[in-house]
Design a protein around this motif. Structure first.
Motif, short mmCIF file in Angstrom:
data_model
loop_
_atom_site.label_atom_id
_atom_site.label_comp_id
_atom_site.label_asym_id
_atom_site.label_seq_id
_atom_site.Cartn_x
_atom_site.Cartn_y
_atom_site.Cartn_z
N ASP A 28 -8.86 73.99 -37.23
CA ASP A 28 -8.48 73.20 -38.41
C ASP A 28 -9.21 71.86 -38.42
O ASP A 28 -9.42 71.23 -37.37
CB ASP A 28 -6.97 72.98 -38.42
N ILE A 29 -9.61 71.42 -39.61
CA ILE A 29 -10.13 70.08 -39.83
C ILE A 29 -9.13 69.37 -40.73
O ILE A 29 -9.12 69.59 -41.94
CB ILE A 29 -11.53 70.10 -40.47
N PRO A 30 -8.25 68.56 -40.18
CA PRO A 30 -7.18 67.95 -40.98
C PRO A 30 -7.74 67.14 -42.14
O PRO A 30 -8.70 66.37 -41.99
CB PRO A 30 -6.46 67.04 -39.96
N GLY A 31 -7.15 67.34 -43.30
CA GLY A 31 -7.51 66.56 -44.47
C GLY A 31 -8.66 67.11 -45.29
O GLY A 31 -9.02 66.53 -46.33
N LEU A 32 -9.26 68.23 -44.88
CA LEU A 32 -10.41 68.76 -45.62
C LEU A 32 -10.01 69.32 -46.98
O LEU A 32 -10.80 69.29 -47.92
CB LEU A 32 -11.10 69.84 -44.79
N ALA A 33 -8.78 69.83 -47.10
CA ALA A 33 -8.37 70.48 -48.35
C ALA A 33 -8.49 69.55 -49.55
O ALA A 33 -8.88 70.00 -50.65
CB ALA A 33 -6.93 71.00 -48.21
N GLU A 34 -8.18 68.27 -49.37
CA GLU A 34 -8.18 67.36 -50.52
C GLU A 34 -9.57 67.14 -51.10
O GLU A 34 -9.78 67.36 -52.30
CB GLU A 34 -7.56 66.02 -50.12
N PRO A 35 -10.58 66.72 -50.33
CA PRO A 35 -11.91 66.55 -50.93
C PRO A 35 -12.53 67.86 -51.39
O PRO A 35 -13.28 67.89 -52.37
CB PRO A 35 -12.73 65.90 -49.81
N PHE A 36 -12.21 68.95 -50.71
CA PHE A 36 -12.71 70.25 -51.13
C PHE A 36 -12.18 70.61 -52.52
O PHE A 36 -12.95 71.01 -53.41
CB PHE A 36 -12.31 71.32 -50.11
N ALA A 37 -10.88 70.45 -52.71
CA ALA A 37 -10.28 70.78 -54.00
C ALA A 37 -10.79 69.86 -55.10
O ALA A 37 -11.03 70.29 -56.24
CB ALA A 37 -8.76 70.70 -53.90
N LYS A 38 -10.98 68.58 -54.78
CA LYS A 38 -11.47 67.63 -55.77
C LYS A 38 -12.88 67.99 -56.22
O LYS A 38 -13.20 67.97 -57.42
CB LYS A 38 -11.45 66.21 -55.22
N SER A 39 -13.74 68.35 -55.28
CA SER A 39 -15.09 68.74 -55.62
C SER A 39 -15.09 69.97 -56.52
O SER A 39 -15.80 70.02 -57.53
CB SER A 39 -15.91 69.01 -54.36
N ALA A 40 -14.30 70.97 -56.14
CA ALA A 40 -14.25 72.20 -56.94
C ALA A 40 -13.76 71.91 -58.36
O ALA A 40 -14.31 72.43 -59.33
CB ALA A 40 -13.34 73.22 -56.26
N ALA A 41 -12.73 71.06 -58.48
CA ALA A 41 -12.21 70.73 -59.81
C ALA A 41 -13.23 69.97 -60.64
O ALA A 41 -13.43 70.25 -61.83
CB ALA A 41 -10.92 69.93 -59.67
N ASP A 42 -13.90 69.00 -60.02
CA ASP A 42 -14.92 68.21 -60.73
C ASP A 42 -16.04 69.10 -61.27
O ASP A 42 -16.58 68.84 -62.36
CB ASP A 42 -15.53 67.16 -59.80
N LEU A 43 -16.39 70.12 -60.52
CA LEU A 43 -17.53 70.96 -60.88
C LEU A 43 -17.14 72.26 -61.56
O LEU A 43 -17.99 73.11 -61.81
CB LEU A 43 -18.34 71.27 -59.60
N ARG A 44 -15.86 72.40 -61.87
CA ARG A 44 -15.34 73.59 -62.56
C ARG A 44 -15.63 74.87 -61.78
O ARG A 44 -16.00 75.90 -62.33
CB ARG A 44 -15.91 73.70 -63.98
#
Length: 517
Positions: free
Chosen positions: A266-282
């Motif tokens: 596990d890499i703690p905290g990765l889910a947040e920037p990953f989800a933000k990038s995906a949302a920004d780029l549709r």
């Protein structure tokens, strides 16, 4: 923006190294089965307090000292005979990389030792042995990014080049950390899968190739004894041993679906920037990836490979993941992240609603998979005894590799169908998970059919027209069922790049053995 070929990757990387001789180094880490070079592009760490002092006396890219002693890397030479090498983006159009130019003088140095002298035949210093022991890159930590491990997933090379350029513009992630990019782990396979910029799923599958598991660089150690590993795997393992990366990132792609990340830890905290990038780029997040059914998930689209003996199911393959090159980094307290991005997106894989009848759906999907595979098997059986073209027919040099991949895929399908209908089939599942399984099943039969069609077309086989209609129909059905939406190559690259940088930042922030400083 198109997907670069292995040759284009090497030429662009050479140009980048020429533009930044004090910060960027290109070298050859090995040679493929067909004799193609396996290139590694390195961007030097910047010196920071506490990283062990200067990063080499002649170049910041030398592990612990000067890089060779014989001269410069392609100063004034040309890449090939048709185009300049040394301008910003000119790749040249003819001739092998390094022809008519002086080779790099630095061989692949091991941690703590200087590289030997390179050759003068266009190779990048494959003759020098590195020293053993000592901290890599003058005591700095290292990141290794692996592209092109699967021949049919060409975005990784473009991402690797983009990341290297980004690190030169914004060197913050290089503070005490060297970044290394294996530009294409399987150049032979990449040459057989020809899709510079596919316009449709049918276009993508016209020249599709994905080698069988034992011939894939990352998976080979899980399927073959050590004395039978292919040279691409040996080169990757040696690179991990040399760099001892705190983070290894393997860049992958899926033909149709969403984005997700698999982690060996596990890499703690990765889910947040990953989800933000995906949302920004549709880009949809594949929160029920078929590859990771039942795996621990600290956030949508983030999956941690379970410990041995876990009841988690979903990896419908004969490999033992923990024998793959992903886990080789664990010998040095490293963590591996596998970053998947789609070529075509589908919102169906991002639906968290409960599916009303998962087991019924899986039985239906298993039945369809079995029936589809039978059609491909029938066409394959018609070629038995004609694995070579008839008199006067043009010979396809890729036929043997394609047929091995067809047979391996067809042999895999019955085991998958059993998994979907057996006692481990989930009684509860999301709509996203069932959609991911649906896509997985469709692509298996389609890939086998597409590779077989390439052989039959080259032979002029009478079964080719019928198989062509089958492949065309399956591609159209696949796209229609999932509402396929093309993700531009530049967008795929941006999302992978953001995710890699976020994984490194979160890993270091977490500290401990997997984010050591």
């Amino acid at each position: 923006m198109c997907y670069p070929t292995p040759q284009e990757l090497g030429l662009a990387a050479r140009a980048l190294a020429d533009e930044h001789p004090g910060e960027v180094r290109l070298r050859q880490a090995g040679t493929s089965r067909a004799g193609q070079p396996i290139w590694v592009l390195s961007v030097a760490a910047t010196a920071t307090a506490g990283t062990g002092g200067a990063l080499g006396t002649a170049s910041p890219l030398d592990p612990g000292g000067a890089i060779g002693t014989g001269g410069t890397a392609d100063t004034g030479g040309t890449a090939g005979t048709g185009g300049p090498n040394g301008t910003a983006d000119a790749l040249g159009t003819a001739g092998p990389l390094g022809t008519a130019s002086t080779a790099s003088t630095a061989g692949p140095a091991g941690p703590g030792g200087a590289g030997g002298a390179g050759g003068t035949d266009g190779s990048l210093g494959t003759g020098g042995a590195g020293g053993a022991g000592g901290p890599a890159l003058g005591g700095a930590r290292n990141v290794l990014v692996v592209a092109g491990a699967h021949a049919n997933e060409p975005v990784g090379g473009a991402t690797a080049l983009s990341l290297a350029r980004r690190l030169l513009r914004d060197p913050a992630p290089r503070a005490g950390c060297g970044w290394h990019f294996l530009l294409c782990a399987d150049p032979d396979g990449a040459d057989l899968h020809r899709t510079p910029r596919p316009y449709s799923l049918l276009d993508y599958h016209r020249y599709f190739f994905r080698p069988p598991g034992p011939e894939q660089p990352e998976w080979a150690p899980s399927l073959l004894p050590a004395d039978r590993l292919p040279p691409e795997t040996l080169a990757l393992l040696a690179l991990i041993d040399e760099l001892r990366p705190v983070l290894q990132v393997s860049l992958h792609a899926t033909d149709l679906g969403g984005s997700w990340v698999q982690l060996t830890r596990d890499i703690p905290g990765l889910a947040e920037p990953f989800a933000k990038s995906a949302a920004d780029l549709r880009i949809p997040v594949e929160n029920g990836a078929s590859d990771a059914a039942g795996w621990p998930s600290p956030g949508p689209g983030i999956f941690v490979i379970p410990e041995p003996g876990s009841e988690a199911a979903g990896a419908f393959h004969p490999e033992d993941t923990r024998l793959s090159t992903w886990y080789h980094a664990h010998r040095y307290d490293g963590t591996t992240a596998i970053v998947e991005v789609p070529m075509w997106a589908s919102d169906l894989v991002d639906d968290p609603a409960p599916h009303p009848d998962p087991r019924g759906a899986l039985r239906m999907l298993a039945g369809r998979l079995t029936a589809d595979a039978a059609l491909v098997t029938e066409a394959r059986e018609r070629t038995r005894g004609r694995d070579r073209p008839g008199p006067g027919a043009p010979e396809d040099p890729a036929a043997d590799a394609l047929l091995r991949a067809v047979d391996w895929t067809l042999a895999l399908i019955p085991r998958i169908a059993v998994e979907w209908t057996g006692p481990v089939a989930p009684a509860e599942a999301t709509a996203a998970y069932i959609a991911s399984i649906d896509a997985f099943g469709r692509r298996l039969s389609l890939r086998a059919a597409a590779m077989l069609l390439r052989v039959l077309r080259a032979e002029g086989h009478p079964a080719a027209p019928g198989l062509d209609r089958l492949v065309t129909g399956w591609c159209e059905e696949f796209a229609a069922r999932f509402g396929a939406r093309w993700i531009p190559v530049a967008t795929q690259v941006e999302h992978q790049s953001r995710t890699v940088l976020a994984a490194y930042a979160r890993l270091v922030a977490a500290g401990g053995p997997t984010g050591r400083v």
